[in-house]
Design a protein around this motif. Structure first.
Motif, PDB file in Angstrom:
ATOM      1  N   GLY A 135      10.746  15.526  10.661  1.00 19.45           N
ATOM      2  CA  GLY A 135      11.762  14.944  11.170  1.00 19.45           C
ATOM      3  C   GLY A 135      13.213  15.438  10.647  1.00 19.45           C
ATOM      4  N   GLY A 136      13.183  16.129   9.547  1.00 18.84           N
ATOM      5  CA  GLY A 136      14.317  16.645   8.765  1.00 18.84           C
ATOM      6  C   GLY A 136      14.659  15.777   7.798  1.00 18.84           C
ATOM      7  N   ILE A 137      14.002  14.957   7.596  1.00 18.18           N
ATOM      8  CA  ILE A 137      14.383  13.942   6.438  1.00 18.18           C
ATOM      9  C   ILE A 137      13.823  14.553   4.849  1.00 18.18           C
ATOM     10  N   GLU A 138      14.635  14.541   3.868  1.00 22.18           N
ATOM     11  CA  GLU A 138      14.369  14.863   2.625  1.00 22.18           C
ATOM     12  C   GLU A 138      13.790  13.911   1.925  1.00 22.18           C
ATOM     13  N   GLY A 139      12.415  14.233   1.448  1.00 20.68           N
ATOM     14  CA  GLY A 139      11.812  13.458   0.600  1.00 20.68           C
ATOM     15  C   GLY A 139      12.135  13.339  -0.852  1.00 20.68           C
ATOM     16  N   ILE A 140      11.717  11.996  -1.256  1.00 21.02           N
ATOM     17  CA  ILE A 140      12.163  11.801  -2.805  1.00 21.02           C
ATOM     18  C   ILE A 140      10.939  11.424  -3.428  1.00 21.02           C
ATOM     19  N   ASP A 141      11.016  11.093  -4.743  1.00 24.69           N
ATOM     20  CA  ASP A 141       9.727  10.579  -5.674  1.00 24.69           C
ATOM     21  C   ASP A 141       9.963   9.124  -5.435  1.00 24.69           C
ATOM     22  N   TRP A 142       9.119   8.692  -4.402  1.00 25.12           N
ATOM     23  CA  TRP A 142       9.101   7.103  -3.881  1.00 25.12           C
ATOM     24  C   TRP A 142       8.615   6.160  -5.025  1.00 25.12           C
ATOM     25  N   LEU A 143       7.733   6.652  -5.853  1.00 26.60           N
ATOM     26  CA  LEU A 143       7.354   5.671  -6.798  1.00 26.60           C
ATOM     27  C   LEU A 143       8.244   5.628  -7.939  1.00 26.60           C
ATOM     28  N   ASN A 144       9.175   6.496  -7.931  1.00 26.25           N
ATOM     29  CA  ASN A 144      10.056   6.184  -9.138  1.00 26.25           C
ATOM     30  C   ASN A 144      11.642   5.991  -8.458  1.00 26.25           C
ATOM     31  N   SER A 145      11.618   5.291  -7.376  1.00 29.60           N
ATOM     32  CA  SER A 145      12.837   5.041  -6.637  1.00 29.60           C
ATOM     33  C   SER A 145      13.067   3.368  -6.495  1.00 29.60           C
ATOM     34  N   LYS A 146      14.097   3.209  -5.835  1.00 28.38           N
ATOM     35  CA  LYS A 146      13.988   1.760  -5.457  1.00 28.38           C
ATOM     36  C   LYS A 146      13.071   1.164  -4.461  1.00 28.38           C
ATOM     37  N   TYR A 147      12.502   2.118  -3.841  1.00 32.90           N
ATOM     38  CA  TYR A 147      11.471   1.643  -2.833  1.00 32.90           C
ATOM     39  C   TYR A 147      10.295   1.385  -3.326  1.00 32.90           C
ATOM     40  N   ALA A 148       9.965   1.576  -4.567  1.00 31.62           N
ATOM     41  CA  ALA A 148       8.792   1.462  -5.370  1.00 31.62           C
ATOM     42  C   ALA A 148       8.125   0.029  -5.014  1.00 31.62           C
ATOM     43  N   LEU A 149       8.714  -0.958  -5.141  1.00 26.56           N
ATOM     44  CA  LEU A 149       8.559  -2.523  -4.982  1.00 26.56           C
ATOM     45  C   LEU A 149       7.652  -2.431  -3.502  1.00 26.56           C
ATOM     46  N   GLY A 150       8.722  -1.953  -2.672  1.00 27.45           N
ATOM     47  CA  GLY A 150       8.092  -2.118  -1.339  1.00 27.45           C
ATOM     48  C   GLY A 150       6.733  -1.398  -1.224  1.00 27.45           C
ATOM     49  N   ILE A 151       6.566  -0.518  -1.670  1.00 30.55           N
ATOM     50  CA  ILE A 151       5.308   0.392  -1.603  1.00 30.55           C
ATOM     51  C   ILE A 151       4.020  -0.355  -2.237  1.00 30.55           C
ATOM     52  N   MET A 152       4.432  -1.046  -3.539  1.00 32.04           N
ATOM     53  CA  MET A 152       3.279  -1.959  -4.059  1.00 32.04           C
ATOM     54  C   MET A 152       3.219  -3.030  -3.127  1.00 32.04           C
ATOM     55  N   VAL A 153       4.024  -3.649  -2.393  1.00 30.97           N
ATOM     56  CA  VAL A 153       3.698  -4.738  -1.537  1.00 30.97           C
ATOM     57  C   VAL A 153       2.927  -4.264  -0.288  1.00 30.97           C
ATOM     58  N   TYR A 154       3.169  -3.032  -0.041  1.00 27.10           N
ATOM     59  CA  TYR A 154       2.458  -2.607   1.155  1.00 27.10           C
ATOM     60  C   TYR A 154       1.072  -2.321   0.649  1.00 27.10           C
ATOM     61  N   ILE A 155       0.790  -1.729  -0.601  1.00 22.52           N
ATOM     62  CA  ILE A 155      -0.599  -1.609  -1.041  1.00 22.52           C
ATOM     63  C   ILE A 155      -1.443  -2.800  -1.204  1.00 22.52           C
ATOM     64  N   PHE A 156      -0.712  -3.823  -1.867  1.00 23.53           N
ATOM     65  CA  PHE A 156      -1.342  -5.082  -2.070  1.00 23.53           C
ATOM     66  C   PHE A 156      -1.856  -5.777  -0.590  1.00 23.53           C
ATOM     67  N   ILE A 157      -0.939  -5.961   0.383  1.00 21.49           N
ATOM     68  CA  ILE A 157      -1.322  -6.395   1.681  1.00 21.49           C
ATOM     69  C   ILE A 157      -2.487  -5.526   2.497  1.00 21.49           C
ATOM     70  N   TRP A 158      -2.345  -4.377   2.085  1.00 17.24           N
ATOM     71  CA  TRP A 158      -3.240  -3.304   2.771  1.00 17.24           C
ATOM     72  C   TRP A 158      -4.694  -3.684   2.179  1.00 17.24           C
ATOM     73  N   LYS A 159      -4.799  -3.911   0.727  1.00 21.83           N
ATOM     74  CA  LYS A 159      -5.895  -4.184   0.181  1.00 21.83           C
ATOM     75  C   LYS A 159      -6.551  -5.382   0.527  1.00 21.83           C
ATOM     76  N   ASN A 160      -5.583  -6.499   0.415  1.00 25.02           N
ATOM     77  CA  ASN A 160      -6.168  -7.888   0.274  1.00 25.02           C
ATOM     78  C   ASN A 160      -6.133  -8.435   1.827  1.00 25.02           C
ATOM     79  N   ILE A 161      -5.467  -7.996   2.823  1.00 26.39           N
ATOM     80  CA  ILE A 161      -5.264  -8.854   3.905  1.00 26.39           C
ATOM     81  C   ILE A 161      -7.041  -9.097   4.734  1.00 26.39           C
ATOM     82  N   GLY A 162      -7.816  -8.315   4.245  1.00 27.60           N
ATOM     83  CA  GLY A 162      -8.940  -8.536   4.953  1.00 27.60           C
ATOM     84  C   GLY A 162      -9.690  -9.788   4.549  1.00 27.60           C
ATOM     85  N   TYR A 163      -9.568  -9.856   3.156  1.00 27.41           N
ATOM     86  CA  TYR A 163     -10.246 -10.865   2.590  1.00 27.41           C
ATOM     87  C   TYR A 163      -9.612 -12.221   2.842  1.00 27.41           C
ATOM     88  N   ASN A 164      -8.332 -12.408   2.997  1.00 22.50           N
ATOM     89  CA  ASN A 164      -7.720 -13.535   3.588  1.00 22.50           C
ATOM     90  C   ASN A 164      -7.912 -13.657   5.003  1.00 22.50           C
TER      91      ASN A 164
END
Length: 284
Positions: A135-164
């Motif tokens: 889409g013409g969007i320049e990529g970044i190092d997401w895990l070392n950016s201000k978006y890192a917290l959002g990524i970890m939140v997503y991973i947590f929800i993805w992993k634990n939503i089934g158990y809940n």
């Protein structure tokens, strides 16, 4: 006979009590000793000095704040999504078991595999950046950016939503359908039914899911460590990172003190939750 039965029960419990004492209780008591004595050969009593220093430590404060933010975001989002999926599953007539198995898949995947996948997915040369480049969007190092917290939140929800979801589904099936039928006859709408029937009778399950979600928030450190390392982006530097780094540097005083501060925080949180649960029961 009662005395003999109690004696047998104690005998059977002894191995578990012994293991709990050796691996949990005794180390926990020893850790308290490290929080009140100075480090070195000639240990001296220092009282609350380490606690005061810890609460003035900017790194610890940041880690504690990040942990609180992470829990405050993950727990309500995970619970709301899980409850919504559980209510959707209950309305299905077919493929319920298949859907429940599918949402549990993230839980059975080994932690190392999960960490490797998401680390590569969000890396500079990863799949996520390649998708964005289309889409013409320049990529970044997401895990070392201000978006890192959002990524970890997503991973947590993805992993634990089934158990809940499974816990909420079990709780929903324990609510008799006659309550909903009676409410419908009386003219109660779906919102009223949820407020006065579903929420009330699902509250014990909600408390359990809430507690398990908090526990899982602390357990997600494994993925965080494998994905971002021991010194990740400032936004995802958690209290477990601080404790792990203190352990690696052999600073047992700061490690033990931070552990007791964390335990105190959890106990206060559980006490508040217990008071809230009693308040709701009294209203009923």
């Amino acid at each position: 006979m009662t005395h003999k039965r109690n004696l047998k029960g104690i005998v059977f419990l002894l191995p578990s009590l012994l293991g709990f004492s050796v691996f949990y209780l005794i180390p926990f008591i020893i850790a308290f000793y490290y929080t009140i004595v100075a480090q070195g050969v000639n240990a001296s009593f220092v009282g609350l000095q380490y606690y005061i220093e810890l609460l003035k430590n900017d790194i610890f404060i940041n880690a504690f704040k990040n942990t609180g933010i992470f829990i405050g975001i993950c727990v309500p989002i995970s619970m709301m999504c899980s409850l919504g999926i559980a209510m959707g599953i209950k309305t299905l007539h077919d493929q319920k078991r298949l859907l429940q198995c599918i949402i549990l898949i993230p839980m059975i995947i080994p932690t190392a595999s999960i960490a490797f996948f998401w680390k590569e997915f969000f890396s500079v040369q990863g799949l996520f950046n390649k998708i964005l480049s289309i889409g013409g969007i320049e990529g970044i190092d997401w895990l070392n950016s201000k978006y890192a917290l959002g990524i970890m939140v997503y991973i947590f929800i993805w992993k634990n939503i089934g158990y809940n979801t499974i816990l909420f589904t079990a709780g929903l099936y324990n609510i008799p359908n006659t309550y909903y039928e009676s409410a419908s006859i009386e003219g109660a709408g779906s919102i009223a039914q949820f407020k006065y029937i579903t929420w009330v009778y699902l509250f014990p399950t909600t408390v359990l899911v809430f507690i398990m979600s908090i526990i899982n928030c602390f357990k997600v450190f494994k993925e965080m460590y494998l994905i971002a390392g021991g010194y990740p982006n400032e936004s995802i530097y958690m209290i477990q990172h601080y404790m792990n780094n203190m352990f690696l540097s052999l600073n047992y005083q700061k490690l033990s003190t931070s552990a007791y501060v964390l335990v105190s925080f959890i106990l206060i949180l559980m006490f508040i939750l217990r008071l809230g649960q009693r308040g709701i029961k009294d209203e009923d």
